[in-house]
Enzyme design. Structure first.
Site, PDB file in Angstrom:
ATOM      1  N   HIS A 166      31.753   8.406  15.372  1.00  0.00           N
ATOM      2  CA  HIS A 166      31.025   9.105  14.169  1.00  0.00           C
ATOM      3  C   HIS A 166      30.345  10.180  14.415  1.00  0.00           C
ATOM      4  O   HIS A 166      29.809  10.489  15.571  1.00  0.00           O
ATOM      5  CB  HIS A 166      30.539   7.879  13.493  1.00  0.00           C
ATOM      6  CG  HIS A 166      29.368   7.184  14.141  1.00  0.00           C
ATOM      7  ND1 HIS A 166      28.133   7.777  14.121  1.00  0.00           N
ATOM      8  CD2 HIS A 166      29.237   6.193  14.741  1.00  0.00           C
ATOM      9  CE1 HIS A 166      27.333   7.084  14.746  1.00  0.00           C
ATOM     10  NE2 HIS A 166      28.047   6.074  15.137  1.00  0.00           N
ATOM     11  N   SER A 240      31.911  15.718  13.609  1.00  0.00           N
ATOM     12  CA  SER A 240      30.497  16.339  13.726  1.00  0.00           C
ATOM     13  C   SER A 240      29.887  16.358  15.373  1.00  0.00           C
ATOM     14  O   SER A 240      30.521  16.501  16.229  1.00  0.00           O
ATOM     15  CB  SER A 240      29.845  16.058  12.749  1.00  0.00           C
ATOM     16  OG  SER A 240      28.663  16.589  12.615  1.00  0.00           O
ATOM     17  N   ASP A 385      32.190  23.992   4.687  1.00  0.00           N
ATOM     18  CA  ASP A 385      31.332  23.476   5.463  1.00  0.00           C
ATOM     19  C   ASP A 385      30.075  24.248   5.583  1.00  0.00           C
ATOM     20  O   ASP A 385      29.846  25.202   6.089  1.00  0.00           O
ATOM     21  CB  ASP A 385      31.755  22.889   6.797  1.00  0.00           C
ATOM     22  CG  ASP A 385      30.931  21.898   7.524  1.00  0.00           C
ATOM     23  OD1 ASP A 385      29.692  21.983   7.352  1.00  0.00           O
ATOM     24  OD2 ASP A 385      31.745  21.302   8.161  1.00  0.00           O
ATOM     25  N   HIS A 413      31.487  19.497   4.801  1.00  0.00           N
ATOM     26  CA  HIS A 413      31.495  18.671   5.950  1.00  0.00           C
ATOM     27  C   HIS A 413      31.954  17.217   5.864  1.00  0.00           C
ATOM     28  O   HIS A 413      32.586  16.930   7.050  1.00  0.00           O
ATOM     29  CB  HIS A 413      29.999  18.669   6.446  1.00  0.00           C
ATOM     30  CG  HIS A 413      29.623  18.084   7.809  1.00  0.00           C
ATOM     31  ND1 HIS A 413      30.362  19.176   8.773  1.00  0.00           N
ATOM     32  CD2 HIS A 413      28.992  17.237   8.364  1.00  0.00           C
ATOM     33  CE1 HIS A 413      29.685  18.318  10.055  1.00  0.00           C
ATOM     34  NE2 HIS A 413      29.136  17.209   9.810  1.00  0.00           N
TER      35      HIS A 413
END
Length: 443
Positions: A166, A240, A385, A413
């Site tokens: 994540h 990310s 984003d 995002h």
């Protein structure tokens, strides 16, 4: 007519210039005040830490430019500590505001025994959920494992493995609530899935004696997933910040990685300038608007202001969760709202600087190695984003021409996944099927 048009043009440029000057002046004044506030909070926290813990906690406000604070990284971990920790400019620190404070020791504390192996600060949350990891002598990450469904005897074969990492201020819930919930029957049968809570986030350990470098994160993923489950091959999916860790993992296990899917990867070529400082300035530019970027700037540039925010929000997350439930009339909150506070300031601050910023100086080497190995790389990015600019994905494409880039229109995002979970999951399944064989040639 021409004279009137010229006058209108000059008037428009004059107004635009005035507006730009006012915004720049206001931004400078706000961040100058924040410089002063952060330096003042440094003094306050030194006193409180000394009073409550026996010794002021070290911070990055001093003039020392080397070494990791509280780093248990060991070995070459020192080189992974980001220059941005000490390289953040603060007007009042540079004026020498903190020099006398650094030599200060509160009266009555001299000679007092100091215990520095405690695992949390007084300003961190001490609820059962947040400290449950502290009782485990063999620290491992929290990992959600979804085993494959039983296949029929005729088609039974060893399942393929997929590891999900994540992004910042998130957890494994980002994947279990989006991808796991939308997997097809075929994927559930043929794959085994691992959604990891990265070190310092979610329900994973948040040790204080750790610098949260790339080496620390990689070591815990190996210890918690790759080694105990004896993974000889796997697909990688990351969002990310997790993309930086994924590239480091893929570069180390080049022969084991079947495919790499990067969603909104933060990458700034190191040849442009100091990669770490470039990443900090690009991802946390000092801006007042939009609010998301202002918040990122405050939390990334100001160590003690960030600690205040964590003290108010993270330490009291149970209270805030109850308030949000009352305000929204919901019995359960959205997973993103819960994940936002499941960290300590120490873990988030160091991960931001030592992974997102500090990791930037290593990514070029990782990408070069993956280019030479012809690694299967797919990049997904939203065209709106505002957190990680679209140029980052284009930079990777220039570095690795064979990488596939999929730009999602009208997606930011998080909305690059949230709100289109089924389409995103089908995309992942397509990638895994396409690169199912390690020996398959690239298209």
């Amino acid at each position: 007519m021409s004279t009137s048009t010229d006058m209108d043009g000059r008037t428009h440029r004059s107004r635009a210039g005035t507006r730009h000057f006012v915004i720049s002046l206001l931004t400078s004044l706000v961040f100058l005040f924040l410089d002063f506030l952060d330096a003042s909070l440094c003094v306050l926290y030194r006193f409180l830490d000394a009073f409550l813990e026996g010794k002021p906690s070290p911070c990055y406000c001093g003039e020392n430019r080397g070494g990791a604070r509280g780093g248990a990284s060991g070995g070459d971990g020192e080189s992974e500590v980001s220059e941005t920790l000490y390289g953040r400019r603060n007007v009042f620190r540079e004026m020498g505001m903190l020099r006398l404070v650094e030599r200060w020791e509160p009266a009555g504390l001299a000679g007092k025994a100091v215990v520095m192996n405690h695992r949390r600060r007084w300003s961190d949350c001490g609820c059962d959920s947040c400290v449950s990891w502290a009782g485990d002598s063999a620290l491992k990450l929290h990992v959600v494992v979804q085993e494959p469904l039983e296949a029929s005897a005729r088609v039974k074969k060893a399942p393929e493995n997929v590891i999900f990492l994540h992004g910042f201020l998130s957890s494994s819930s980002f994947w279990t609530e989006t991808v796991f919930a939308n997997l097809s029957g075929s994927a559930r049968t043929n794959y085994r899935f691992f959604a990891v809570d990265l070190l310092g986030f979610g329900r994973s350990p948040k040790p204080r004696d750790c610098a949260y470098t790339l080496k620390d994160h990689l070591g815990m993923i190996e210890k918690s997933v790759i080694i105990p489950y004896e993974l000889n091959s796997f697909h990688l999916v990351a969002h990310s910040m997790g993309c930086v860790i994924t590239l480091a993992l893929a570069a180390k296990y080049t022969k084991s990685v079947k495919s790499i899917t990067l969603i909104a990867p933060p990458y700034f070529p190191s040849w442009k300038s100091n990669a770490s400082l470039t990443a900090l300035e690009k991802l946390a530019e000092k801006r007042l608007w939009p609010p998301l970027l202002f918040g990122s700037a405050v939390m990334s540039w100001y160590e003690h202001l960030g600690r205040c925010v964590c003290f108010l929000l993270c330490r009291n997350h149970r209270t805030w969760e109850r308030i949000l439930k009352l305000l929204t009339w919901r019995s359960e909150l959205h997973f993103a709202a819960i994940d936002l506070t499941r960290h300590t300031h120490h873990s988030a601050w160091h991960t931001m600087h030592n992974v997102i910023c500090g990791g930037a100086k290593f990514v070029d080497d990782y990408l070069e190695g993956l280019r030479k190995s012809r690694a299967r790389i797919v990049i997904i990015h939203g065209d709106r984003d505002e957190v990680v600019p679209l140029e980052c994905s284009n930079n990777i494409k220039m570095k690795i021409p064979h990488a596939e880039v999929d730009i999602i229109p009208n997606a930011d995002h998080t909305r690059v996944i949230l709100g289109r979970e089924q389409a995103f999951t089908r995309k992942l399944e397509h990638v895994w099927a396409k690169f199912a064989s390690l020996g398959q040639e690239l298209d």
